[in-house]
Design a protein around this motif. Structure first.
Motif, PDB file in Angstrom:
ATOM      1  N   UNK B  39      32.288  32.960  53.330  1.00  0.00           N
ATOM      2  CA  UNK B  39      31.653  33.500  52.128  1.00  0.00           C
ATOM      3  C   UNK B  39      32.193  34.883  51.768  1.00  0.00           C
ATOM      4  N   UNK B 103      26.684  35.364  58.392  1.00  0.00           N
ATOM      5  CA  UNK B 103      27.563  36.356  59.026  1.00  0.00           C
ATOM      6  C   UNK B 103      28.758  36.649  58.118  1.00  0.00           C
ATOM      7  N   UNK B 105      28.698  36.156  54.906  1.00  0.00           N
ATOM      8  CA  UNK B 105      28.120  36.780  53.711  1.00  0.00           C
ATOM      9  C   UNK B 105      27.881  38.268  53.942  1.00  0.00           C
ATOM     10  N   UNK B 106      27.377  38.593  55.137  1.00  0.00           N
ATOM     11  CA  UNK B 106      27.186  39.995  55.496  1.00  0.00           C
ATOM     12  C   UNK B 106      28.504  40.749  55.444  1.00  0.00           C
ATOM     13  N   UNK B 107      29.555  40.094  55.916  1.00  0.00           N
ATOM     14  CA  UNK B 107      30.884  40.703  55.876  1.00  0.00           C
ATOM     15  C   UNK B 107      31.293  40.996  54.431  1.00  0.00           C
ATOM     16  N   UNK B 109      29.309  41.600  51.853  1.00  0.00           N
ATOM     17  CA  UNK B 109      28.544  42.750  51.365  1.00  0.00           C
ATOM     18  C   UNK B 109      29.093  44.043  51.961  1.00  0.00           C
ATOM     19  N   UNK B 110      29.399  44.003  53.256  1.00  0.00           N
ATOM     20  CA  UNK B 110      29.947  45.170  53.944  1.00  0.00           C
ATOM     21  C   UNK B 110      31.278  45.602  53.316  1.00  0.00           C
TER      22      UNK B 110
END
Lengths: 334, 292
Positions: B39, B103, B105-107, B109-110
């Motif tokens: 993602x 995980x 997806x978090x990447x 956003x980060x």
């Protein structure tokens, strides 16, 4: 029925009532408007995430397009009020019913899709609706709808001077969403949903109506999320497509449940209580200049929790003794 | 609307479609290899575009020259992302599907946050490059040169990938691992190494696409988001995991976009793509070329 299970459910209910009572008393001591604002948003996202959790957590149909129902709730209320003078309370109900019907209409073709095809379909449908609303002149197009403020009243559900009425409504909504989940958890539907999530083929062969289980979960979930959207429209009194139907709402509904524990009764509440204040605080204290620090904190947190605690933070409170480690299997697996 | 305008827009749609295919193929490759949807794929594209931009800004390197460098850098980045994040995500004992989605997806956003922090939300563009802004006329049809060269690069990349998967040892290891990762371990292939190289390769391909995109598109922290949705649709249209499905899916998406732009206002151009996605999966729930 398992005795420990009944006891656990009764305990959950008592704890919930206790927490709700404490939450209701908080504004008596916290008068700061900024903090009250964060509390309203936290409760709203708790309610939204709890509703999202019914379809995506319990029934396992991961939706990243729930902003659609949030937006429909907001728009139905705003349009009915500004164009036809219908009170927001009826608008709220109408928005909820429309969303539930649309969720079922969309579920009809979508629930045949598996895994990633389903997730992408939910994203794409919300995105199409967003684009259509941005081009729908009668509904204000991209500029949106400004809800005229008459005077502070419960009748029109508008309050300019105090945040408290919004706070209590958001609290009530969070309680309702929690209670609906609690109630459904031990109903026929709850068992069906978990069976559908774990193994749809096995569930079907055991006589579970898989398709209608999904439809039921979608309808309940969409209805509650739309009520949240209606509330939000009243709370901010100005809506436009991007600000009520944008992808970030789909995400903000999913994240608290993911962080707290997806498919659990308390996960969305716990997740929202941690995540929303954290987001708001990082945004206003560090990321005020749009420098992206809030995103960094946010993204890092999502990665860390999803890797370190895939069952969600709620598992930290679990009283169940941990099963003994299985060194033999570990060695084979790695 | 004359026949000429229709042919004209179909031709540019085809070029854009080949580029969409190149953007999406890395996603399809990784999914086919290990059933994981990245993602953060759009953000991979975003950093590739920034890398191209900065190589131009600091070293006056034309995007066509920096493309191999950017692809190599993305290869390393992709492998590192696998080793640091994805390797652990696929091992999760609970909610495996969810952990994989969030995980990466978090990447995403980060990475978007990091880009905003270091590069500011400003829109940047490469003002003059060898191809930027130039068109070429073939049989009376005007084609933008960046897209034309991008399409040729995409075709070359697909040909190279075909050769690579079918003719090299690593390609065979890749195919074998996607067939049966457990059995592969028994014959002494390190599954982790294959996965890391697969992620590297997938990222390198989107890196190549990013270098081309930077010639004619603005570079900004959120640029990946819109292309990512198109990439998911492209991959899903072709059938998740089918590398050559992504190629075909890209062409379909490019043509549909061109046709939509002829009929609907420009602000609705993605509606056509999304609509076709829904239509295809409602009829064929596993995409055009996906195995049932």
């Amino acid at each position: 029925m398992d005795k420990a299970f009944i006891q656990r459910r009764r305990r959950d209910l008592v704890v919930a009532a206790f927490l709700a009572a404490i939450a209701a008393a908080v504004p008596l001591f916290v008068k700061d408007v900024y903090v009250q604002n964060i509390m309203v948003l936290t409760l709203m996202y708790a309610a939204l995430s709890q509703s999202w959790n019914i379809l995506s957590g319990y029934c396992g149909q991961i939706s990243l397009g729930h902003a659609l129902y949030f937006g429909l709730g907001a728009y139905t209320t705003a349009i009915l009020f500004t164009k036809f003078g219908v009170l927001p309370w009826f608008g709220m109900l109408a928005g909820g019913l429309i969303s539930a019907l649309i969720a079922m209409a969309l579920g009809y073709p979508c629930f045949r899709l598996g895994g990633h095809y389903f997730v992408i379909a939910t994203i794409v449908i919300a995105e199409i609706t967003l684009l259509l609303f941005q081009n729908w002149d009668w509904a204000g197009a991209a500029l949106g709808i400004d809800i005229p403020v008459r005077r502070d009243s419960w009748l029109t559900f508008q309050f300019t001077r105090s945040k408290l009425p919004y706070f209590y409504f958001a609290l009530a909504l969070a309680c309702v969403a929690w209670f609906v989940t609690w109630w459904l958890e031990d109903s026929k539907w709850g068992y069906w949903w978990r069976a559908v999530k774990d193994n749809p083929v096995a569930a079907e062969s055991l006589g579970v109506d898989v398709f209608n289980s999904k439809m039921g979960a979608a309808a309940v979930s969409a209805f509650l999320v739309a009520i949240g959207g209606s509330f939000y429209a009243q709370f901010v009194s100005y809506i436009d497509p991007e600000s009520v139907m944008g992808f970030q709402f789909s995400l903000l509904m999913a994240l608290p449940a993911v962080l707290g524990g997806i498919g659990t009764l308390w996960g969305p509440m716990l997740g929202a209580v941690i995540l929303i204040p954290l987001t708001e605080l990082t945004r206003s204290y560090i990321g005020g200049s749009g420098r992206g620090v809030d995103l960094i904190v946010y993204g890092g947190l999502i990665i860390a929790i999803s890797l370190a605690r895939p069952q969600g933070l709620v598992s930290l409170f679990s009283r169940k003794p941990k099963p003994a480690a299985q060194p033999a299997r570990e060695a084979v697996a790695s | 609307m004359t026949a000429e305008t229709i042919i004209q827009s179909l031709a540019s749609g085809l070029l854009m479609g080949l580029l969409y295919g190149l953007i999406a193929v890395g996603l399809a490759l990784i999914f086919g290899l290990m059933d994981v949807v990245n993602f953060a794929h759009g953000e991979f594209l975003m950093i590739a575009m920034y890398a191209t931009f900065f190589l131009f800004a600091f070293f006056a390197l034309d995007p066509l020259l920096s493309a191999p460098l950017v692809a190599a850098a993305l290869f390393i980045f992709g492998a590192v992302v696998y080793l640091l994040i994805v390797r652990f995500a696929v091992r999760a004992k609970a909610n495996t599907g969810m952990v994989q989605i969030f995980s990466t997806f978090g990447l995403a956003v980060l990475m978007r946050g990091v880009a905003q922090y270091f590069f500011t939300p400003d829109y940047r563009s490469i003002p003059h490059s060898w191809l930027g802004g130039k068109t070429i006329s073939i049989a009376g049809i005007y084609l933008p040169q960046p897209q034309l060269v991008g399409a040729l690069i995409a075709i070359a990349a697909f040909a190279g990938l075909y050769f690579f998967i079918h003719r090299t040892d690593f390609g065979r290891a890749l195919e074998a691992t996607r067939e049966d990762a457990g059995a592969v371990a028994l014959v002494g292939i390190d599954k982790n190494k294959v996965f890391a190289l697969g992620w590297g390769l997938g990222a390198a391909l989107v890196g190549l696409a990013g270098a081309v995109m930077a010639i004619f598109f603005y570079v900004f922290p959120d640029v990946g988001a819109s292309f990512a949705t198109i990439a998911y649709v492209t991959v899903a249209l072709g059938g998740f995991g089918s590398v050559f499905g992504a190629f075909a899916g890209g062409i379909v998406v490019g043509l549909v976009e061109a046709i939509t732009t002829l009929i609907l206002p420009p602000s609705l151009k993605t509606v056509g793509i999304y609509g076709v996605y829904l239509l295809v999966v409602f009829i064929r729930p596993r995409g055009l070329f996906g195995s049932i």
